[in-house]
Design an enzyme around this catalytic site. Structure first.
Site, short mmCIF file in Angstrom:
data_model
loop_
_atom_site.label_atom_id
_atom_site.label_comp_id
_atom_site.label_asym_id
_atom_site.label_seq_id
_atom_site.Cartn_x
_atom_site.Cartn_y
_atom_site.Cartn_z
N GLY A 150 11.03 -39.22 -1.05
CA GLY A 150 10.32 -40.29 -1.72
C GLY A 150 8.97 -40.57 -1.10
O GLY A 150 8.51 -39.88 -0.18
N THR A 195 7.94 -42.91 0.88
CA THR A 195 7.91 -43.31 2.29
C THR A 195 7.79 -42.10 3.20
O THR A 195 6.92 -42.04 4.08
CB THR A 195 9.17 -44.13 2.65
OG1 THR A 195 9.22 -45.30 1.84
CG2 THR A 195 9.14 -44.54 4.12
N LEU A 196 8.67 -41.13 2.99
CA LEU A 196 8.62 -39.92 3.82
C LEU A 196 7.35 -39.13 3.57
O LEU A 196 6.71 -38.65 4.51
CB LEU A 196 9.84 -39.04 3.52
CG LEU A 196 9.90 -37.70 4.27
CD1 LEU A 196 9.92 -37.93 5.77
CD2 LEU A 196 11.12 -36.89 3.82
N ARG A 254 18.73 -23.83 -9.39
CA ARG A 254 19.64 -23.53 -10.49
C ARG A 254 18.83 -23.26 -11.75
O ARG A 254 17.65 -23.55 -11.82
CB ARG A 254 20.59 -24.71 -10.75
CG ARG A 254 21.32 -25.19 -9.49
CD ARG A 254 22.25 -26.35 -9.77
NE ARG A 254 21.62 -27.54 -10.30
CZ ARG A 254 20.95 -28.43 -9.57
NH1 ARG A 254 20.82 -28.25 -8.26
NH2 ARG A 254 20.41 -29.49 -10.13
N ASP A 261 19.86 -40.76 -4.42
CA ASP A 261 20.00 -39.82 -5.54
C ASP A 261 21.22 -38.90 -5.42
O ASP A 261 21.62 -38.30 -6.42
CB ASP A 261 18.74 -38.95 -5.65
CG ASP A 261 17.50 -39.76 -5.98
OD1 ASP A 261 17.64 -40.94 -6.34
OD2 ASP A 261 16.40 -39.19 -5.89
N GLU A 307 0.83 -1.20 0.00
CA GLU A 307 0.00 0.00 0.00
C GLU A 307 0.86 1.26 0.00
O GLU A 307 0.61 2.22 -0.73
CB GLU A 307 -0.92 0.02 1.22
CG GLU A 307 -1.85 -1.17 1.34
CD GLU A 307 -1.26 -2.27 2.20
OE1 GLU A 307 -0.08 -2.65 1.97
OE2 GLU A 307 -1.96 -2.76 3.09
#
Length: 353
Positions: A293, A295-296, A212, A205, A56
């Protein structure tokens, strides 16, 4: 209130302006404002970063003279002194005649006090509500979740094959989504305060989890968080190797977990995912992107700690492999669907902000 076509157009513009602060405003809300007099826009503004002018104030400065004008703003003008003076006072001092806002600020410091101050000064105030309010709440889900629940808003991002899997069995890392989708994920990271994975994903992984290939480049890197309950993350991982002030890494372990201390990496203990997210809340992180993944993700979903799903559905079959999670049948209708290259991105709101 019943919106005119002009009202809708100006509010749409407010939301566009608010998004300009998406990467930089957190943990504050993203807010956009437009000043209109005699049917013409005379000033626009948005909240860029904490400590900077609110939307504002920026719009009033751009307008110069806002006497008798209508101000459209996505969030109720604040009524308290923080790093900046109250926006409600600035609007009154500018002599505006009307304020149209998308939603009431539900936090303890405001919660209608801004509207009350404006009305007490003779300013007409319209609180839109309805779909505009839902849009405003979604835009500021991180700020709201942090303020009201003490933890960041959690978006689970997943890439899913046409046959319903997030990875192929027995294989190393493999891209499922398109380059266009992966580019968007980097933009999502750039707008997040933290990117969270489990130790299983970190081990399988060996990701970097940085933002990036963003256009424009990311102003800052998110905090890279590994929920490493048993202290399994090796010192030779890329996360540990790239830990620095510019791309920090936080490892969250169970209180009795082992594991060595890696240079440049901060290690804290937490009794579970909820405690870990509260730790991020204490660090004033409003948005967390969960890239772990299935599971989590399932564990956090079961605990009621996932607020939004961003599912990139790719037109490829990868054969047997892990599923997304066990909640497919209970998902609400998506709030957004759009093509990203060959993929379909579907956004699901699990918990309303």
């Amino acid at each position: 209130m019943a919106l005119t076509g002009e009202d809708r157009a100006h509010l749409d513009r407010c939301f566009e302006l608010a998004e300009r602060g998406r990467r930089t405003a957190a943990p504050n809300p993203v807010v956009g404002a437009v000043v209109v007099r005699d049917g013409s826009v005379i000033g626009e503004g948005w909240h860029e970063r904490p400590g900077g002018p609110h939307a504002e104030t920026a719009a009033l400065r751009a307008a110069g003279d806002a006497m008798g004008a209508t101000v459209y703003v996505t969030l109720e003008p604040c009524s308290h002194h923080g790093r900046t003076p109250p926006c409600a006072d600035a609007l009154v001092a500018a002599g505006v005649a009307r304020v149209v806002t998308g939603m009431i600020d539900p936090t303890d410091k405001v919660n209608g006090a801004g509207v009350a101050r404006l009305r007490a000064a003779g300013v007409e105030v319209d609180v839109v509500g309805g779909e505009v309010e839902r849009r405003a709440r979604r835009a500021n889900a991180g700020w709201l979740t942090l303020a009201l629940r003490g933890r960041p808003h959690v978006t689970y991002k997943a890439a899913v094959s046409a046959d319903g899997h997030t990875a192929a069995a027995g294989e190393g890392p493999r891209w499922i989504s398109s380059p266009e989708s992966r580019a968007l994920v980097h933009e999502m990271r750039a707008a997040s305060g933290a990117v969270v994975v489990g130790s299983g994903t970190a081990l399988a992984d060996d990701p970097l989890l940085t933002a990036r290939d963003c256009d424009p480049p990311a102003e800052r890197q998110p905090l890279r968080v590994v929920l490493d309950r048993r202290g399994r993350l090796p010192a030779g991982s890329r996360l540990v190797a790239t830990a620095s002030a510019d791309a920090p890494v936080l490892i969250v372990r169970a209180p009795q977990a082992g594991g060595g201390e890696a240079p440049g990496v901060e290690v804290v203990t937490a009794s579970g995912p909820a405690d870990a997210l509260c730790e991020l809340g204490r660090r004033r992180i409003a948005w967390a992107l969960l890239e772990g993944g299935a599971t989590l993700a399932t564990a956090l979903l079961d605990a009621g700690l996932v607020d939004r799903l961003a599912v990139f559905e790719a037109p490829v079959d990868i054969g047997p492999g892990p599923g997304l999670f066990t909640h497919e049948a209970t998902l609400p209708a998506p709030v957004e669907e759009r093509r990203i290259g060959p993929d379909m991105l579907r956004i699901f709101e699990i918990q309303e902000p």
